[in-house]
Design a protein around this motif. Structure first.
Motif: not given
Lengths: 343, 293
Positions: A155-167, A215-216, B266-273
């Motif tokens: 679930i941790f890995v899966s969350l990344l594409p959604m949490i990341v800024t769309p741009l 993906w997002h 760099s902008a992704t790192a805080p989200l990762f944390m």
């Protein structure tokens, strides 16, 4: 809670929402009814022995002054809505008369900016949403079957594409599929075509954006479905097994009906979020072949020196109308529920 | 306890597990690839000849003598002054989260405790507001903001982001407060507290889990926003995301794409944390309202 107390508790949040959401909509509407001032033209006559000639020139000073005094522009009624870059009534009528087949008619219509954007926005919304629903359910079932130890990291890995800024997310994918990126270059080698680029054709651009969209937003749908799977009553599942239902039949006849309210909730959120698709077009620099409603508003506002407020306003109003149409079934349903609960 | 029939390996289990495995690769690989590539030079990260160049850093060794380089980060943070954007982002995000939680908590509590019809209508209006594309609102802000001369500064953007955040915050906190038993604040009021005192001494101590979850999503909205920040901030007040977008225009021309890659990482790192520490809250936040109906 007495009305008075309620009022004081809700006041701050209600004020911000009225000031910065409700009033801007009114302001957008007013803007859409006005249009930028035309330039003030000076006509001067110069005469010489051979006759008089009129020369026209732009009176920059007067134009500036007029624009400063009435920043809104002059009243234009619904003119902006029906001009070429929006609903384009005239062009549509012309195309209707000039073309014989439906196909030819639509291909002419889809060259008009507003319809082009509308077509992409709707295609994106109604392709991504079902894909995400089905894939989300499948992956949720898969995760549910995993041993407990690996569920967390999955679930941790899966969350990344959604949490990341769309741009940012679209840039990360774009750099991979770009002509020199790992996927783009590999595709070029496979097809032995050095000019192959996902940005070159409209169809490939649309597919690229839709893949990004799936993906997002996929993590959102399967995490909600996964949580829903935890609440499926064991007894029903067991009795279905005793009745001889296979695993597949249990999914179709027990799990899916149980998840139905959740599916509706997820569909609602997906429709709302996909309809505003905007950042991926900037990230993939895909504007040559794919423009969304949000993107053409952005472009109008970004028009250097003179933002096209009226044009952006008209598109915004029609976008808001689109959102309202999408939401109507949900609002009606909620209203009925509410009526039933408190007669 | 899983029964034998359940744990038997069926084709369905195999297929769905394979699907999960494929998904994990698709989800994680772009991030790992970009993180690794951000320490290479452009010739390696964008290598037409051979993608393995990015793994071993062939050109990076030729150009810098080392298999990995921090040139992209140096260029982005020092030369292009990305740290300014990072600072602006922290200011905007911090104040947006704090303000929207403060007023959202009060409003959400009131909505959860009032059974009146107007409370329902406020929630419905919030749902419609939640659905509106942000850029449509932005087109309404620009003209008045220019007229009042408040365009381009951080406070304006913060207030706007707070407002855009409110519908979502209200819904989430409303459904959270519904789960706190009414009897708790009512008994406090029987003991002689006013409504606000009951809120202050009884509700506030128990509300933190819900507030933290909501705060995470407010954080994400403010941090990830592009439509509002790119239109409402002047160049020196730019936050990270519009800054990255403006990198695209300028650095691509100068052959400094690696600056943008470094900035993106760099902008992704805080989200990762954020996901690392708050995974459980994020998951529970996503499912609030969905599972409980």
């Amino acid at each position: 809670m007495p009305n008075r107390t309620f009022f004081w508790f809700i006041l701050p949040t209600l004020t911000t929402m009225i000031l910065f959401i409700a009033l801007p909509i009114v302001s957008v509407f007013i803007q859409s009814l006005h249009i930028e001032h035309e330039q003030v033209i000076l006509v001067s006559e110069s005469c010489d022995p051979f006759g008089c000639t009129e020369t026209t020139s732009v009176d920059t000073e007067a134009t500036e002054k007029l624009r400063r005094e009435q920043p809104l522009g002059r009243f234009n009624g619904l003119g902006t809505y029906i001009n070429r870059s929006h609903l384009a009534f005239e062009e549509v009528r012309e195309a209707w008369g000039a073309t014989d087949t439906m196909g030819a008619f639509f291909s002419r219509i889809l060259n008009l900016p507003f319809y082009k954007a509308l077509a992409f926005t709707l295609t994106y919304t109604f392709v991504v949403t079902p894909f995400v629903l089905v894939l989300g359910l499948a992956i949720a079932v898969g995760i549910n079957n995993l041993p407990k130890l690996v569920k967390g990291p999955t679930i941790f890995v899966s969350l990344l594409p959604m949490i990341v800024t769309p741009l940012v997310g679209s840039l990360i994918l774009f750099w991979m599929v770009d002509g020199d990126g790992i996927i783009g270059a590999t595709l070029q080698r496979i097809y032995d075509d050095n000019a192959l680029s996902l940005k070159a054709s409209p169809a490939l651009t649309w597919i690229m954006l839709i893949v990004y969209g799936v993906w997002h937003i996929l993590p959102f749908s399967f995490i909600v479905f996964y949580a829903g799977l935890q609440t499926v009553p064991r007894e029903t599942l067991e009795s279905a097994m005793i009745d001889g239902a296979t695993k597949w039949q249990r999914i179709i006849h027990v799990i899916v009906p149980h998840l139905m309210p959740i599916v509706i909730f997820v569909t609602l959120i997906l429709l709302m979020d996909n309809f505003r698709v905007f950042e991926p077009i900037v990230g993939f620099s895909a504007e040559a072949h794919a423009q969304s409603l949000s993107w053409i508003i952005f472009k109008d506002l970004r028009e250097s020196a003179n933002p096209l407020y009226s044009s952006a306003g008209a598109t915004s109003m029609m976008t808001i109308l689109g959102v309202a149409i999408l939401l109507t079934p949900v609002l009606i349903r909620t209203w009925r529920d509410f009526r039933r609960r408190s007669p | 306890m899983a029964t034998r029939a359940e744990s038997r390996i069926s084709p369905l289990v195999v297929i769905s597990t394979a699907l999960v495995a494929v998904w994990l690769v698709i989800a994680a690989f772009p991030f790992i690839w970009t993180l690794w590539g951000s320490f290479k030079v452009q010739g390696d990260f964008f290598s037409k000849a051979d993608w393995r160049n990015a793994l071993y850093g062939v050109h990076t060794i030729q150009e810098t003598g080392n298999a990995s380089t921090g040139a992209g980060y140096q260029g982005a943070w020092v030369q292009e002054e990305f740290y300014r954007a990072a600072m602006n982002t922290s200011i905007v995000v911090f104040f947006t989260v704090v303000i929207s939680l403060t007023i959202g908590t009060l409003g959400g509590f009131a909505l959860a405790r009032s059974g009146k019809r107007y409370a329902f209508w406020i929630l419905m209006a919030a749902l419609v507001f939640r659905a509106m594309p942000h850029i449509t609102l932005v087109s309404g802000y620009l003209l008045p903001f220019f007229e009042w001369n408040i365009w381009g500064i951080l406070p304006t953007t913060i207030v706007v982001l707070v407002a855009i955040n409110q519908p979502f915050t209200l819904w989430m906190l409303h459904s959270f407060f519904l789960n706190i038993p009414r009897e708790m604040d009512e008994s406090a009021m029987v003991d002689g507290c006013t409504r606000f005192q009951a809120f202050r001494y009884v509700i506030i101590p128990v509300m933190w889990p819900g507030v933290i979850t909501t705060g995470l999503f407010s954080f994400l909205l403010a941090y990830n926003d592009f439509a509002v920040t790119s239109m409402l901030l002047s160049e020196q007040n730019e936050t990270m995301i519009p800054k990255i977008a403006s990198f695209l225009g300028t650095t691509q021309v100068e052959g400094n794409v690696m600056f943008a890659v470094a900035a993106v990482v760099s902008a992704t790192a805080p989200l990762f944390m954020l996901v690392l520490f708050f995974q459980r809250q994020i998951v529970s936040g996503l499912t609030t309202g969905a599972v409980k109906g």
